[in-house]
Design a protein around this motif. Sequence first.
Motif, short mmCIF file in Angstrom:
data_model
loop_
_atom_site.label_atom_id
_atom_site.label_comp_id
_atom_site.label_asym_id
_atom_site.label_seq_id
_atom_site.Cartn_x
_atom_site.Cartn_y
_atom_site.Cartn_z
N UNK A 248 0.83 -1.21 0.00
CA UNK A 248 0.00 0.00 0.00
C UNK A 248 0.87 1.26 0.00
N UNK B 275 1.89 1.90 -3.48
CA UNK B 275 0.76 2.49 -4.19
C UNK B 275 0.61 3.97 -3.83
N UNK C 51 3.04 5.98 -5.69
CA UNK C 51 2.62 6.16 -7.08
C UNK C 51 1.60 7.28 -7.21
N UNK C 52 0.65 7.31 -6.26
CA UNK C 52 -0.38 8.35 -6.29
C UNK C 52 0.26 9.73 -6.09
N UNK D 269 2.20 10.68 -9.24
CA UNK D 269 1.29 11.05 -10.34
C UNK D 269 0.71 12.44 -10.10
N UNK D 270 0.33 12.70 -8.84
CA UNK D 270 -0.23 14.02 -8.51
C UNK D 270 0.80 15.11 -8.76
N UNK E 67 3.33 15.04 -10.87
CA UNK E 67 3.48 15.21 -12.32
C UNK E 67 2.32 16.04 -12.86
N UNK E 68 1.10 15.69 -12.41
CA UNK E 68 -0.09 16.40 -12.88
C UNK E 68 -0.05 17.88 -12.53
N UNK E 69 0.40 18.21 -11.30
CA UNK E 69 0.47 19.61 -10.88
C UNK E 69 1.50 20.38 -11.68
N UNK F 213 2.51 19.65 -14.75
CA UNK F 213 1.97 19.81 -16.11
C UNK F 213 0.92 20.90 -16.15
N UNK F 214 0.08 20.95 -15.13
CA UNK F 214 -0.98 21.95 -15.09
C UNK F 214 -0.40 23.35 -15.00
N UNK G 26 -0.82 2.99 -14.58
CA UNK G 26 -1.53 3.66 -13.49
C UNK G 26 -1.30 5.17 -13.53
N UNK G 27 -0.02 5.57 -13.70
CA UNK G 27 0.30 7.00 -13.76
C UNK G 27 -0.48 7.66 -14.90
N UNK H 118 -4.23 7.76 -14.04
CA UNK H 118 -4.46 8.73 -12.97
C UNK H 118 -4.44 10.15 -13.54
N UNK H 119 -3.43 10.46 -14.36
CA UNK H 119 -3.33 11.80 -14.96
C UNK H 119 -4.53 12.08 -15.84
N UNK I 180 -6.48 14.81 -13.85
CA UNK I 180 -6.02 16.08 -14.43
C UNK I 180 -6.50 16.28 -15.87
#
Lengths: 144, 183
Positions: free
Chosen positions: A7, A10, A13-14, A17-18, A20-22, A24-25, B150-151, B154-155, B159
């Motif tokens: 866990x 995991x 990973x979350x 990913x978050x 990376x997303x932030x 990129x945004x 998964x990445x 998730x994105x 997002x």
Amino acid sequence: MQPYLALLVLACLVVASTAIGLVLRRSSGRVRGSADDATPRISPADLGVDAVFGSAATLVQFSTSFCGQCPATRRMLGDLAMADGVAHVEVDVTDDIGLAARFRIRQTPTTLLLDAAGRQVARIGGIPRRAELQLSLAALTATA
Amino acid sequence: MTRPIPQHRTGIDQRSPRFGAAITAVLLAVTIVLELTRPAVWFGYATYDNGPFAEVIGLLPYRLSDPALWLFAAITILFAWGAFAGIRRHPYGALFRAVVRPRVAPPVELEDAAPPTFAQGIGFAITAAGIVLQLLGVPYALVGAASAAFVAAFLNSVFAFCLGCRLYLGLRRLGVLRAPLAS
């Protein structure tokens, strides 16, 4: 592996990913200035399109068929091109990888803001931030 | 050189791929946890005297009895479904139309189906490679492939960032893709 460790993997990973997303945004849609007098002039012929550039500014949008955000960008730029002296030119690089390489297009949509002389003033990856782009456009139309 | 972007193509509600990606992300998370909690056996089963493939073949029953592998195989099939039958015929799309769409506001705009369809193909390539490498005994191949997928999922869901769509130009420039997949 112990369940709590799995866990934990995991959760990492979350978090990754978050992050990376932030990132990129944050960078997406930013108007990045790149003005200098040494910049070569771009003409419609360089883009392989039969279009007329704006007398004050031109928004060159690079698109592909596999681009989800291109239609929204097309609408926004078309809207901005209603202003006097501003033109919107869309270039589809789906079949023309050479052109994409020449303009270093890594993602679509990528928008280049050209001044009256066809020099690249700014570069935008993703859906442009309207307010930022309007500021840059206003600077160009004021001097033209 | 340039051609007009086709406008006539039927669009999809852009929330539909995001909804599907959310389900995919949850299933991938379960896959990762299941696989990590299962005792992993990579090497040391057979000696080289039995032939180079003895180890791979000898461990195949153990690897094939992995629940995570079968869940991952189901996800792979769903990616293939989206990639080859088209994203509009995907079961998650049908689920979205039946369950989610009636409960949310009508879509602001319709999106071209080509980008998410292409992204499903990328997802299929990564997950299928993960299964093959796992069965060949490459350590953590399944966990690695599931993590990458998964990445991306998730994105996409959180997002609205479609990594697979973004890869198109890069893959073309590397020469991995020769011609456009959709027209």
